[in-house]
Design a protein around this motif. Sequence first.
Motif, PDB file in Angstrom:
ATOM      1  N   ILE A  52       5.088 -13.102  44.686  1.00 52.66           N
ATOM      2  CA  ILE A  52       5.296 -11.646  44.676  1.00 52.66           C
ATOM      3  C   ILE A  52       6.512 -11.258  45.503  1.00 52.66           C
ATOM      4  CG2 ILE A  52       4.296  -9.428  45.355  1.00 52.66           C
ATOM      5  CD1 ILE A  52       1.593 -10.525  44.397  1.00 52.66           C
ATOM      6  N   PRO A  53       6.616 -11.698  46.768  1.00 46.87           N
ATOM      7  CA  PRO A  53       7.832 -11.348  47.522  1.00 46.87           C
ATOM      8  C   PRO A  53       9.096 -11.943  46.914  1.00 46.87           C
ATOM      9  CG  PRO A  53       6.220 -12.367  48.980  1.00 46.87           C
ATOM     10  CD  PRO A  53       5.661 -12.382  47.606  1.00 46.87           C
ATOM     11  N   LEU A  54       8.987 -13.139  46.329  1.00 47.94           N
ATOM     12  CA  LEU A  54      10.142 -13.764  45.693  1.00 47.94           C
ATOM     13  C   LEU A  54      10.656 -12.895  44.551  1.00 47.94           C
ATOM     14  CD1 LEU A  54      12.099 -16.148  45.314  1.00 47.94           C
ATOM     15  CD2 LEU A  54      10.347 -17.215  43.874  1.00 47.94           C
ATOM     16  N   PHE A  55       9.772 -12.471  43.671  1.00 40.30           N
ATOM     17  CA  PHE A  55      10.195 -11.634  42.549  1.00 40.30           C
ATOM     18  C   PHE A  55      10.701 -10.271  43.014  1.00 40.30           C
ATOM     19  CE2 PHE A  55       7.297 -14.232  39.639  1.00 40.30           C
ATOM     20  CZ  PHE A  55       8.353 -15.005  39.206  1.00 40.30           C
ATOM     21  N   LEU A  56      10.057  -9.698  44.026  1.00 37.13           N
ATOM     22  CA  LEU A  56      10.536  -8.421  44.570  1.00 37.13           C
ATOM     23  C   LEU A  56      11.930  -8.570  45.159  1.00 37.13           C
ATOM     24  CD1 LEU A  56       7.329  -7.005  46.290  1.00 37.13           C
ATOM     25  CD2 LEU A  56       8.483  -6.106  44.266  1.00 37.13           C
ATOM     26  N   LEU A  57      12.136  -9.634  45.904  1.00 34.22           N
ATOM     27  CA  LEU A  57      13.436  -9.881  46.519  1.00 34.22           C
ATOM     28  C   LEU A  57      14.518 -10.114  45.467  1.00 34.22           C
ATOM     29  CD1 LEU A  57      14.560 -10.041  49.369  1.00 34.22           C
ATOM     30  CD2 LEU A  57      14.136 -12.479  49.333  1.00 34.22           C
ATOM     31  N   ILE A  58      14.192 -10.851  44.419  1.00 33.90           N
ATOM     32  CA  ILE A  58      15.155 -11.066  43.338  1.00 33.90           C
ATOM     33  C   ILE A  58      15.487  -9.738  42.668  1.00 33.90           C
ATOM     34  CG2 ILE A  58      15.468 -12.101  41.053  1.00 33.90           C
ATOM     35  CD1 ILE A  58      13.867 -14.535  42.119  1.00 33.90           C
ATOM     36  N   GLY A  59      14.474  -8.926  42.415  1.00 35.32           N
ATOM     37  CA  GLY A  59      14.696  -7.631  41.793  1.00 35.32           C
ATOM     38  C   GLY A  59      15.539  -6.705  42.650  1.00 35.32           C
ATOM     39  N   ILE A  60      15.258  -6.658  43.937  1.00 37.10           N
ATOM     40  CA  ILE A  60      16.044  -5.822  44.851  1.00 37.10           C
ATOM     41  C   ILE A  60      17.465  -6.337  44.942  1.00 37.10           C
ATOM     42  CG2 ILE A  60      16.301  -5.184  47.291  1.00 37.10           C
ATOM     43  CD1 ILE A  60      13.206  -5.119  47.425  1.00 37.10           C
ATOM     44  N   ASN A  61      17.612  -7.654  44.948  1.00 38.39           N
ATOM     45  CA  ASN A  61      18.934  -8.272  45.077  1.00 38.39           C
ATOM     46  C   ASN A  61      19.827  -7.971  43.873  1.00 38.39           C
ATOM     47  OD1 ASN A  61      20.781  -9.928  46.572  1.00 38.39           O
ATOM     48  ND2 ASN A  61      20.408 -11.535  45.070  1.00 38.39           N
ATOM     49  N   ILE A  62      19.235  -7.700  42.727  1.00 41.63           N
ATOM     50  CA  ILE A  62      20.034  -7.348  41.546  1.00 41.63           C
ATOM     51  C   ILE A  62      20.790  -6.052  41.778  1.00 41.63           C
ATOM     52  CG2 ILE A  62      19.885  -6.604  39.126  1.00 41.63           C
ATOM     53  CD1 ILE A  62      17.582  -8.641  38.830  1.00 41.63           C
ATOM     54  N   ILE A  78      11.835 -22.493  47.097  1.00 37.70           N
ATOM     55  CA  ILE A  78      11.431 -23.869  47.412  1.00 37.70           C
ATOM     56  C   ILE A  78      10.010 -23.897  47.961  1.00 37.70           C
ATOM     57  CG2 ILE A  78      11.872 -25.810  48.984  1.00 37.70           C
ATOM     58  CD1 ILE A  78      14.899 -25.129  48.636  1.00 37.70           C
ATOM     59  N   ILE A  79       9.694 -22.981  48.858  1.00 39.06           N
ATOM     60  CA  ILE A  79       8.340 -22.904  49.414  1.00 39.06           C
ATOM     61  C   ILE A  79       7.331 -22.645  48.299  1.00 39.06           C
ATOM     62  CG2 ILE A  79       6.810 -21.520  50.879  1.00 39.06           C
ATOM     63  CD1 ILE A  79       9.262 -21.125  52.744  1.00 39.06           C
ATOM     64  N   THR A  80       7.671 -21.751  47.381  1.00 40.50           N
ATOM     65  CA  THR A  80       6.785 -21.423  46.272  1.00 40.50           C
ATOM     66  C   THR A  80       6.550 -22.632  45.378  1.00 40.50           C
ATOM     67  OG1 THR A  80       7.536 -19.127  46.306  1.00 40.50           O
ATOM     68  CG2 THR A  80       6.461 -19.896  44.291  1.00 40.50           C
ATOM     69  N   VAL A  81       7.603 -23.346  45.036  1.00 42.79           N
ATOM     70  CA  VAL A  81       7.464 -24.526  44.181  1.00 42.79           C
ATOM     71  C   VAL A  81       6.606 -25.590  44.867  1.00 42.79           C
ATOM     72  CG1 VAL A  81       8.736 -26.460  43.163  1.00 42.79           C
ATOM     73  CG2 VAL A  81       9.571 -24.129  42.871  1.00 42.79           C
ATOM     74  N   VAL A  82       6.804 -25.785  46.148  1.00 49.72           N
ATOM     75  CA  VAL A  82       5.999 -26.764  46.890  1.00 49.72           C
ATOM     76  C   VAL A  82       4.524 -26.360  46.871  1.00 49.72           C
ATOM     77  CG1 VAL A  82       5.541 -27.712  49.186  1.00 49.72           C
ATOM     78  CG2 VAL A  82       7.883 -27.602  48.331  1.00 49.72           C
ATOM     79  N   ILE A  83       4.245 -25.083  47.106  1.00 47.75           N
ATOM     80  CA  ILE A  83       2.854 -24.614  47.081  1.00 47.75           C
ATOM     81  C   ILE A  83       2.248 -24.804  45.697  1.00 47.75           C
ATOM     82  CG2 ILE A  83       1.378 -22.563  47.254  1.00 47.75           C
ATOM     83  CD1 ILE A  83       3.274 -21.577  49.477  1.00 47.75           C
TER      84      ILE A  83
END
Length: 94
Positions: A52-62, A78-83
């Motif tokens: 959720i924070p990853l997608f929010l951050l990507i969206g804001i970064n656009i 990377i943390i998400t993929v590892v989890i």
Amino acid sequence: MSSIEGFMIPCLNKQLLGFECLGCGLQRAFLFILHGEFIAAFKMYPAIYTLIPLFLLIGINIFFKFKNSNKIINVLAIITVVIIIVSYIFKLIN
């Protein structure tokens, strides 16, 4: 949960091959969060709390570029993929 479950996309991997994919549980975990069942969401799909924070951050970064955003996104990805991988292996073992 709710009547929205009827609109959820089924896992083709699970239907065709008989075992879950790396994304199984993501939709249900998101619904758990919407219903305020945070522990159930974590048990269903542990990576939901980094996705959720990853997608929010990507969206804001656009729209709004900020310093070190790419580094933060990369580390969070990377943390998400590892989890995702660790929880999938754990699910397969148990």
